[in-house]
Design a protein around this motif. Structure first.
Motif, mmCIF file in Angstrom:
data_model
loop_
_atom_site.group_PDB
_atom_site.id
_atom_site.type_symbol
_atom_site.label_atom_id
_atom_site.label_comp_id
_atom_site.label_asym_id
_atom_site.label_seq_id
_atom_site.Cartn_x
_atom_site.Cartn_y
_atom_site.Cartn_z
ATOM 1 N N HIS A 89 -8.767 -7.536 2.569
ATOM 2 C CA HIS A 89 -9.625 -8.062 3.647
ATOM 3 C C HIS A 89 -8.100 -7.115 5.025
ATOM 4 O O HIS A 89 -7.186 -6.778 5.089
ATOM 5 C CB HIS A 89 -9.920 -9.346 3.872
ATOM 6 N N TRP A 90 -9.369 -6.856 6.089
ATOM 7 C CA TRP A 90 -8.793 -6.637 7.078
ATOM 8 C C TRP A 90 -7.478 -7.295 7.234
ATOM 9 O O TRP A 90 -7.243 -8.293 7.255
ATOM 10 C CB TRP A 90 -9.800 -6.962 8.707
ATOM 11 N N ALA A 91 -6.202 -6.088 8.031
ATOM 12 C CA ALA A 91 -5.008 -6.685 8.751
ATOM 13 C C ALA A 91 -4.783 -6.069 9.070
ATOM 14 O O ALA A 91 -5.330 -4.814 9.630
ATOM 15 C CB ALA A 91 -4.161 -6.487 7.042
ATOM 16 N N PRO A 92 -4.182 -6.676 10.762
ATOM 17 C CA PRO A 92 -3.740 -6.265 12.022
ATOM 18 C C PRO A 92 -2.950 -4.342 11.271
ATOM 19 O O PRO A 92 -1.828 -5.085 10.710
ATOM 20 C CB PRO A 92 -2.698 -7.086 12.609
ATOM 21 N N ILE A 93 -2.462 -3.275 12.062
ATOM 22 C CA ILE A 93 -2.520 -2.061 11.832
ATOM 23 C C ILE A 93 -0.892 -3.067 11.798
ATOM 24 O O ILE A 93 -0.066 -1.666 11.423
ATOM 25 C CB ILE A 93 -2.623 -0.977 12.961
ATOM 26 N N GLU A 94 -0.143 -3.844 12.593
ATOM 27 C CA GLU A 94 1.285 -3.933 12.562
ATOM 28 C C GLU A 94 1.824 -4.378 11.398
ATOM 29 O O GLU A 94 3.171 -4.032 10.763
ATOM 30 C CB GLU A 94 0.984 -5.029 13.512
ATOM 31 N N THR A 95 1.328 -4.901 10.363
ATOM 32 C CA THR A 95 1.265 -5.133 8.996
ATOM 33 C C THR A 95 1.599 -3.635 7.687
ATOM 34 O O THR A 95 1.412 -4.010 7.027
ATOM 35 C CB THR A 95 0.474 -6.082 8.149
ATOM 36 N N LEU A 96 0.673 -2.390 8.405
ATOM 37 C CA LEU A 96 0.743 -1.378 8.191
ATOM 38 C C LEU A 96 1.843 -0.998 7.378
ATOM 39 O O LEU A 96 2.596 -0.478 7.890
ATOM 40 C CB LEU A 96 -0.600 -0.619 8.014
ATOM 41 N N PHE A 97 2.596 -0.867 6.112
ATOM 42 C CA PHE A 97 4.398 0.142 5.879
ATOM 43 C C PHE A 97 4.565 -0.504 6.613
ATOM 44 O O PHE A 97 5.447 -0.236 7.011
ATOM 45 C CB PHE A 97 3.435 1.474 6.494
ATOM 46 N N ALA A 98 4.571 -2.241 7.175
ATOM 47 C CA ALA A 98 6.108 -2.755 7.726
ATOM 48 C C ALA A 98 6.863 -3.068 7.061
ATOM 49 O O ALA A 98 6.423 -3.587 5.772
ATOM 50 C CB ALA A 98 4.922 -4.139 8.132
ATOM 51 N N GLY A 99 7.878 -2.725 7.197
ATOM 52 C CA GLY A 99 9.042 -3.169 5.520
ATOM 53 C C GLY A 99 9.683 -1.924 5.177
ATOM 54 O O GLY A 99 10.198 -2.111 4.196
ATOM 55 N N GLN A 100 8.643 -0.890 4.667
ATOM 56 C CA GLN A 100 8.394 -0.095 3.794
ATOM 57 C C GLN A 100 9.713 1.212 4.184
ATOM 58 O O GLN A 100 10.173 0.836 5.763
ATOM 59 C CB GLN A 100 7.738 1.074 3.432
ATOM 60 N N ILE A 155 0.534 -1.305 -0.220
ATOM 61 C CA ILE A 155 -0.051 0.075 -0.108
ATOM 62 C C ILE A 155 0.874 0.934 -0.005
ATOM 63 O O ILE A 155 1.887 1.539 1.142
ATOM 64 C CB ILE A 155 -0.713 -0.210 1.163
ATOM 65 N N GLU A 156 0.311 2.071 -0.833
ATOM 66 C CA GLU A 156 1.429 3.080 -0.720
ATOM 67 C C GLU A 156 0.430 4.627 -0.878
ATOM 68 O O GLU A 156 -0.948 4.522 -0.820
ATOM 69 C CB GLU A 156 1.968 3.754 -2.127
ATOM 70 N N LEU A 157 1.142 5.727 0.056
ATOM 71 C CA LEU A 157 -0.227 7.257 -0.292
ATOM 72 C C LEU A 157 0.169 7.423 -1.582
ATOM 73 O O LEU A 157 1.432 8.647 -1.345
ATOM 74 C CB LEU A 157 0.814 7.413 1.265
ATOM 75 N N ASP A 158 -1.118 6.961 -2.267
ATOM 76 C CA ASP A 158 -1.089 8.391 -2.993
ATOM 77 C C ASP A 158 -2.382 9.095 -3.403
ATOM 78 O O ASP A 158 -3.297 8.256 -2.113
ATOM 79 C CB ASP A 158 -0.374 7.810 -4.465
ATOM 80 N N PRO A 159 -3.071 9.665 -3.975
ATOM 81 C CA PRO A 159 -4.158 10.438 -3.681
ATOM 82 C C PRO A 159 -5.054 9.343 -4.050
ATOM 83 O O PRO A 159 -6.413 9.473 -4.331
ATOM 84 C CB PRO A 159 -4.233 11.499 -5.003
#
Length: 210
Positions: free
Chosen positions: A192-203, A2-6
């Protein structure tokens, strides 16, 4: 990834809260565990160096605002409160013990066109969250969006985007602090839903789209 773009819309649910039967649920704050989980996510956001590229939206409920504030600080943004993104209105029941709450939640999803014990109907909550999310998208056409919200209405939004019937099978896992994302242009859900610990992990910094 997932990337932060518009084109990206993130929906994040508040994590664990400090439950107090003497306080209305909208006024519950995050617990120590919940606050720590949010702080760790904020640290990862800071590494991405995304200042000015996202808007952070929260309901007016304390637990949502406490989730949004550290993330907004990490993103170089302000928190925009949109009260109509609140959790499904179950004020008619007051505080429910855990077992009773689960029974209520099961009925809420199983009978979406009915009011269960005087609470907001699932179909109405779904229409409300869809309407408000779409309004936010129009207000911020050039920014990535990060919604900090709630499990039930988040699941209703997820069902609408997926084009599936309202069903608790699509609900987040227990404890909160989960996320999903979708593309605002295609309306496609990106997992699908995933724990926030996975969000941007390793980026790393510079990974987001320019």
């Amino acid at each position: 990834m997932i990337e932060l773009d518009p084109a990206t819309v993130l929906y994040i649910t508040h994590p664990q809260v400090e439950i107090d039967a003497a306080v209305a649920p909208p006024d519950w704050g995050l617990s120590a565990i919940g606050s720590a989980r949010v702080a760790h996510l904020a640290q990862r956001l800071t590494i991405l160096q995304p200042t000015g590229k996202a808007a952070v939206i929260a309901s007016a409920e304390r637990k949502a605002v406490e989730t949004a504030a550290p993330l907004a600080a990490a993103l170089g943004a302000l928190v925009s409160c949109r009260p109509d993104t609140h959790e499904n209105d179950r004020s008619s029941t007051g505080y429910l013990l855990p077992d009773a709450f689960e029974v209520q939640a099961d009925a809420f999803f199983a009978k979406p066109s009915q009011s269960v014990r005087g609470c907001e109907r699932a179909v109405d909550a779904q229409a409300r969250i869809q309407r408000e999310v779409q309004a936010v998208e129009q207000d911020y056409p050039d920014l990535a969006l990060v919604f900090c919200g709630h499990g039930a209405v988040g699941t209703l939004l997820y069902c609408a985007l997926r084009g599936v019937a309202i069903d608790r099978r699509w609900d987040q896992s227990a404890g909160g602090g989960n996320w999903f994302a979708y593309d605002r242009h295609s309306r496609q859900v990106l997992g699908h839903w995933a724990p926030i610990e996975t969000l941007f992990a390793g980026q790393r910094a510079g990974c987001e789209k320019r």
